[in-house]
Design a protein around this motif. Structure first.
Motif, PDB file in Angstrom:
ATOM      1  N   LEU A 157       0.821  -1.217   0.000  1.00 33.57           N
ATOM      2  CA  LEU A 157       0.000   0.000   0.000  1.00 33.57           C
ATOM      3  C   LEU A 157       0.848   1.258   0.000  1.00 33.57           C
ATOM      4  O   LEU A 157       0.688   2.139  -0.830  1.00 33.57           O
ATOM      5  CB  LEU A 157      -0.916   0.031   1.231  1.00 33.57           C
ATOM      6  N   ASP A 195       3.690   1.037  -3.030  1.00 31.61           N
ATOM      7  CA  ASP A 195       3.326   0.771  -4.422  1.00 31.61           C
ATOM      8  C   ASP A 195       2.030   1.480  -4.813  1.00 31.61           C
ATOM      9  O   ASP A 195       2.027   2.396  -5.613  1.00 31.61           O
ATOM     10  CB  ASP A 195       3.198  -0.745  -4.617  1.00 31.61           C
ATOM     11  N   GLN A 196       0.935   1.076  -4.173  1.00 27.15           N
ATOM     12  CA  GLN A 196      -0.340   1.636  -4.609  1.00 27.15           C
ATOM     13  C   GLN A 196      -0.460   3.138  -4.367  1.00 27.15           C
ATOM     14  O   GLN A 196      -0.874   3.878  -5.254  1.00 27.15           O
ATOM     15  CB  GLN A 196      -1.485   0.915  -3.911  1.00 27.15           C
ATOM     16  N   MET A 197      -0.110   3.582  -3.163  1.00 24.27           N
ATOM     17  CA  MET A 197      -0.285   5.005  -2.867  1.00 24.27           C
ATOM     18  C   MET A 197       0.586   5.889  -3.755  1.00 24.27           C
ATOM     19  O   MET A 197       0.104   6.863  -4.310  1.00 24.27           O
ATOM     20  CB  MET A 197      -0.016   5.307  -1.390  1.00 24.27           C
ATOM     21  N   ARG A 247       1.807   5.115  -6.698  1.00 20.77           N
ATOM     22  CA  ARG A 247       1.458   4.949  -8.112  1.00 20.77           C
ATOM     23  C   ARG A 247       0.111   5.588  -8.456  1.00 20.77           C
ATOM     24  O   ARG A 247      -0.037   6.263  -9.464  1.00 20.77           O
ATOM     25  CB  ARG A 247       1.385   3.473  -8.478  1.00 20.77           C
ATOM     26  N   LEU A 248      -0.883   5.297  -7.622  1.00 20.64           N
ATOM     27  CA  LEU A 248      -2.239   5.721  -7.964  1.00 20.64           C
ATOM     28  C   LEU A 248      -2.770   6.821  -7.061  1.00 20.64           C
ATOM     29  O   LEU A 248      -3.797   7.435  -7.361  1.00 20.64           O
ATOM     30  CB  LEU A 248      -3.193   4.520  -7.889  1.00 20.64           C
ATOM     31  N   THR A 256      -2.989  -1.282  -9.375  1.00 18.53           N
ATOM     32  CA  THR A 256      -1.598  -1.081  -9.793  1.00 18.53           C
ATOM     33  C   THR A 256      -1.173  -2.082 -10.870  1.00 18.53           C
ATOM     34  O   THR A 256      -0.281  -1.809 -11.658  1.00 18.53           O
ATOM     35  CB  THR A 256      -0.646  -1.242  -8.595  1.00 18.53           C
ATOM     36  N   LEU A 310      -1.137  -0.719 -14.319  1.00 16.57           N
ATOM     37  CA  LEU A 310       0.025   0.082 -14.690  1.00 16.57           C
ATOM     38  C   LEU A 310       1.228  -0.819 -14.936  1.00 16.57           C
ATOM     39  O   LEU A 310       2.037  -0.599 -15.826  1.00 16.57           O
ATOM     40  CB  LEU A 310       0.358   1.081 -13.583  1.00 16.57           C
ATOM     41  N   ILE A 340       7.982   6.335  -9.805  1.00 16.76           N
ATOM     42  CA  ILE A 340       7.623   6.756  -8.446  1.00 16.76           C
ATOM     43  C   ILE A 340       8.841   6.852  -7.535  1.00 16.76           C
ATOM     44  O   ILE A 340       8.725   7.217  -6.380  1.00 16.76           O
ATOM     45  CB  ILE A 340       6.588   5.809  -7.797  1.00 16.76           C
TER      46      ILE A 340
END
Lengths: 673, 77, 137
Positions: free
Chosen positions: A242, A245-247, A249-250, B9, B12, C106
């Protein structure tokens, strides 16, 4: 008043704008230990002056800006500061958390908190450098947008320093705050203390901005160990699915699809839980087509913020709430418009959540023939102008500036005016995450998902326990409310607590152990109850997943284990509740609009309603409140709150002013002529 | 023909949001996705699934005209 | 807690010109003084003073270091999380978070700005404030 604890600067400043007097506010080490910092510290300060506060927009109201002991120590995501006050939107205590750099610099100036009271005769801005406080006239800045005024202040500071750039933190308000829009926010860099109308309180004091700078350093009690912990912690957050990666990225926007999937995405003023055009306004589209780079608040390794282009300029992108509520919430499928509105609302200094919900209420009221205001779902061309009208209180905007509770009192439609205690709800539709429904209803500041315990993370976003069952929801809500209260109080971002859920449970939702956990969770209420009732038994640091308590111990030197940490959060939560009960809040106010409690989301499926009354009973029990929602003597005693001035105070008349009060005032004024 | 959509994700990571293909089960759909994107099959198999808006398990069969949604593990906000 | 200028000062103004926060005042050929409320202890005054007339906060006289010998920060790019604490604290604004290397990148980390490398005064403040000790000199 200095301190023996590390992490704190040891001073609190009190500024009276009426007289221009600056003084040091007494704050003892005992208070530091009990009330930590952030919103809990602010609640204690406000509670001590509660009987003196006449009304939210009266000069007697306090605007309390607090930092946490971890701010400036290097702990991950710890630059957050908090603004608490009595809210014009709800009439009760509100606390608004912000990721701007004001708190970081406030500590550099040597202060843990800044209390502002009184009202200046003319518009002013306050300059703080270490112990020097100066009030300057702000007539030339009045009316300026928040981005412009921040640039302007930088120039002013440089002028005073022979043209050298002065590194500083700022809080400013925009036109919405000046014109007392009830959900006006306070802005620091690109981040906002958005909720509860703290900007209107600042505006009511004629205070346009505060800048702060200094050359002091925060000293942790055990700096070497703190550095080692930070290294481990940064790495852990980096590797977690989370936070690593997710936070990044998205962003929070990544949840739109998951919420759609679960039927939790508020659509058409929360009438539905799914939006057919969600693909055009979700986080994936934002990331693939528009996001320039992910950014973070100062000190944050998670970096969940978006950057998008509006009018050829790179600006902050929308969060989930804004995407959900200004997307499906008003049936708008143009994501670029949402970017533009998000930017405009920030510049005007208004909360996007409350603004969007007030708008969607107005659209529905128009649709149902209750209020002829010309606003329709899906019609978007006039909305930019509408934001400007709200911030300047022109035409229909003047009424929209009061928020949906006020409007529903005037025009009707209380069943679909989606607020709790006057504060509009976030983008999560609670009928498919009933635990969050309980959270919204009981949250101290009103309809807030974070102050409400954020049970939805176990109800489909993250873990997947049964979202419709009331079992274990009350105890889970209490536990997370307390936990998040303390994380905020220490100055850290709540997103550091995502890592509370071990990565394998999130990464492998189909695995047998994850399914087993999901099945067991509804039965785990009694276990959570033990921690809720006797937090002190957890006299350990939770390994790996929860570093917060250890960081507090190393930074401050307090004896802080997981149990004491939870207990400090509980103390904060109950204190806020205690303040609210003195302002007239009872169990009857812990409610949701009938749309959620009486109408099932899926026609014919009664389980898709929020069984609020059932959960509330258990909740009050778990909290140590009586069934009228008032904290019992026993819990006050246990949390050492029984001797506070506020505990002995009589209950006051509610401070929230509805349309009837405004009419009365007008009538009085007419009578005088 | 089944329409497969990927969210989270994973979309992506594998660089593909949508695929239209002939397949008769979710397991087979995961295999095809792995072939089409070069992303390991297990990444797809660990997702949450929905067929025509209804949550289903990995063992579900598909028929012509179905819409399969894969949601990569996610949380928080 | 700040640097101090001693009686050895000849008032050459070099320190005042170099101080990044404008903490040093004084007129030509007269002894200069450091404002303790502004000094951020970067130490550049001590490094440029031709007379060794600057004392550090612990009272030790500084010795002159030529600009070529000023050290530059070395950032551990693998450890850096791009939290921008160093960027915010750099008195010469010569650190930045790099641009994304590709769309969707990122892992953007801190770096010394290419065109501002000369501006770095080697004060080591970035290294002191880095929460994870990822910057060395």
């Amino acid at each position: 008043m200095s301190t023996n604890y590390g992490g704190y600067m040891g001073k609190v400043a009190l500024v009276d704008l009426a007289t221009g007097r600056i003084s040091e506010y007494p704050w003892t080490d005992e208070e530091r230990r009990l009330f930590i910092g952030g919103k809990t510290m602010a609640a204690k300060i406000i509670s001590d002056h509660l009987s003196e506060i006449v009304s939210p927009l009266d000069p007697s109201n306090l605007l309390v800006v607090t930092t946490g002991p971890l701010t400036g120590t290097g702990a991950p995501s710890s630059s957050r500061f908090n603004i608490s006050t009595i809210s014009p939107l709800t009439g009760i205590l509100t606390s608004s958390n912000c990721g701007g750099n004001f708190g970081y610099y406030l500590k550099k100036a040597g202060y843990d908190a800044l209390i502002i009271t009184g009202r200046s005769e003319t518009p002013v801005w306050l300059q703080i450098h270490n112990d020097t406080f100066r009030l300057h006239p702000a007539d030339d800045m009045w009316g300026m947008l928040t981005g412009h005024v921040q640039e302007h202040l930088d120039e002013k500071l440089a002028e005073g320093a022979n043209g050298r750039k002065v590194k500083n933190g700022k809080i400013v308000i925009g036109p919405a705050g000046e014109n007392l829009v009830r959900y006006a926010s306070v802005v620091s860099n690109e981040r906002l203390a958005g909720r509860g109308g703290v900007g209107a309180v600042m505006g009511s004091k004629n205070l346009k901005a505060v800048t702060v700078s200094g050359n002091k350093m925060v000293q942790a009690k055990k700096p070497e160990q703190m550095l080692k912990l930070n290294q481990k912690w940064f790495k852990y957050l980096h590797g977690h699915p989370l936070t690593g990666d997710q936070m990044p990225r998205l962003g929070t926007a990544g949840l739109v699809s998951a919420m759609q999937f679960n039927g939790q995405l508020s659509t058409k003023n929360y009438k539905y839980g799914q939006y057919e055009d969600y693909e055009k306004v979700n986080g994936e589209t934002l990331a693939e087509k528009y996001n320039i780079v992910n950014k973070g608040c100062l000190t944050c390794p998670i970096k969940c913020a978006r950057t998008v282009e509006v009018n050829g300029k790179a600006v902050k992108g929308p969060e989930l709430e804004t995407l959900g509520l200004l997307g499906g919430g008003i049936l708008n499928n143009d994501i670029e418009l949402i970017f533009k509105w998000n930017f405009e609302l920030d510049e005007l200094g208004m909360d996007t959540i409350s603004a969007a919900n007030t708008l969607s209420y107005a659209m529905e009221a128009n649709e149902q023939g209750l209020w002829d205001n010309g606003l329709e779902f899906g019609r978007t061309e006039t909305i930019s102008q509408l934001w400007d009208d709200i911030a300047h209180r022109r035409g229909v905007g003047n009424e929209l500036a009061e928020g949906s509770r006020w409007l529903s009192e005037k025009y009707g439609g209380k069943d679909f005016a989606v607020h709790a205690k006057g504060m509009e709800l976030a983008a999560y539709e609670p009928r498919r995450a009933v635990g969050l429904g309980l959270g919204y209803a009981t949250s101290n500041r009103g309809g807030c998902h974070l102050n409400g315990g954020y049970m939805v993370i176990m109800e489909g976003l993250g873990l997947a326990m049964d979202a419709q069952t009331p079992h274990a929801k009350a105890d889970g809500t209490v536990m997370f409310q307390d936990l998040m209260e303390c994380i905020s109080a220490t100055g850290q971002c709540l997103f550091t607590s995502y890592a509370f859920f071990p990565f394998f449970l999130l990464k492998y939702p189909q695995a047998w152990y994850t399914k087993a956990v999901n099945k067991i969770l509804p039965m785990a209420g009694p276990v959570m109850r033990i921690i809720n009732k006797y937090p002190e038994i957890a006299c350990i640091h939770l390994p790996v997943i929860f570093n917060q308590s250890k960081a507090m111990e190393l930074a401050t030197g307090m004896n802080m284990k997981f149990g004491t940490y939870i207990k400090a959060g509980k103390r904060g939560y109950v204190l806020e509740r205690l303040i609210n009960t003195k302002l007239g809040i009872t169990a009857a106010d812990d409610k949701l609009p009938k749309r959620f409690t009486d109408t099932p989301q899926v026609e014919g499926d009664d389980s898709t309603k929020v069984p609020l009354e059932t959960m509330k009973k258990v909740y009050y029990d778990a909290r140590g409140f009586d069934q009228n929602g008032l904290p019992k003597e026993k819990i006050l005693k246990k949390l050492k709150l029984d001797n506070l001035a506020v505990a002995k105070m009589p209950v006051r008349q509610p401070l929230w002013e509805g349309p009837a009060a405004a009419e009365k005032k007008e009538a009085c004024a007419d009578g005088n002529h | 023909m089944v329409t497969i959509k990927i969210y989270g994700t994973l979309r992506l990571k594998c660089g593909m949001g949508q695929l239209e293909t002939y397949t008769d089960s979710i397991k087979d759909a995961c295999r095809l996705l792995a072939l089409a994107t070069g992303t390991p099959e297990k990444e797809f198999r660990r997702c949450k699934f929905a067929v025509n808006g209804k949550r289903v398990g990995l063992g579900t069969k598909l028929s012509d005209g179905d819409e399969l949604v894969l949601l990569a593990p996610s949380g928080g906000g | 807690m700040a640097y101090k200028i001693t009686d050895n000062c000849i008032g050459c103004t070099i320190c005042a010109k170099n101080c990044p926060v404008g903490a040093i005042t004084g007129t030509l050929r007269e002894q200069h003084a450091i404002d303790g409320g502004l000094c951020i202890e970067c130490g550049v005054c001590g490094k440029v003073c031709p007379k060794g007339a600057v004392e550090d906060p612990s009272g030790v006289p500084c010795s002159k270091v030529t600009k070529e010998q000023w050290k530059k920060p070395i950032i551990d790019k693998d450890a850096c999380a791009g939290c921008s604490v160093c960027v915010e604290n750099c008195p010469k604004d010569c650190l930045e978070i790099e641009d994304p290397k590709f769309h969707g990148d990122i892992h953007t980390v801190a770096q010394l700005m290419f065109h501002k490398e000369d501006a770095c005064i080697g004060c080591m403040i970035c290294s002191k404030v880095c929460p994870i000790g990822a910057i060395t000199f």
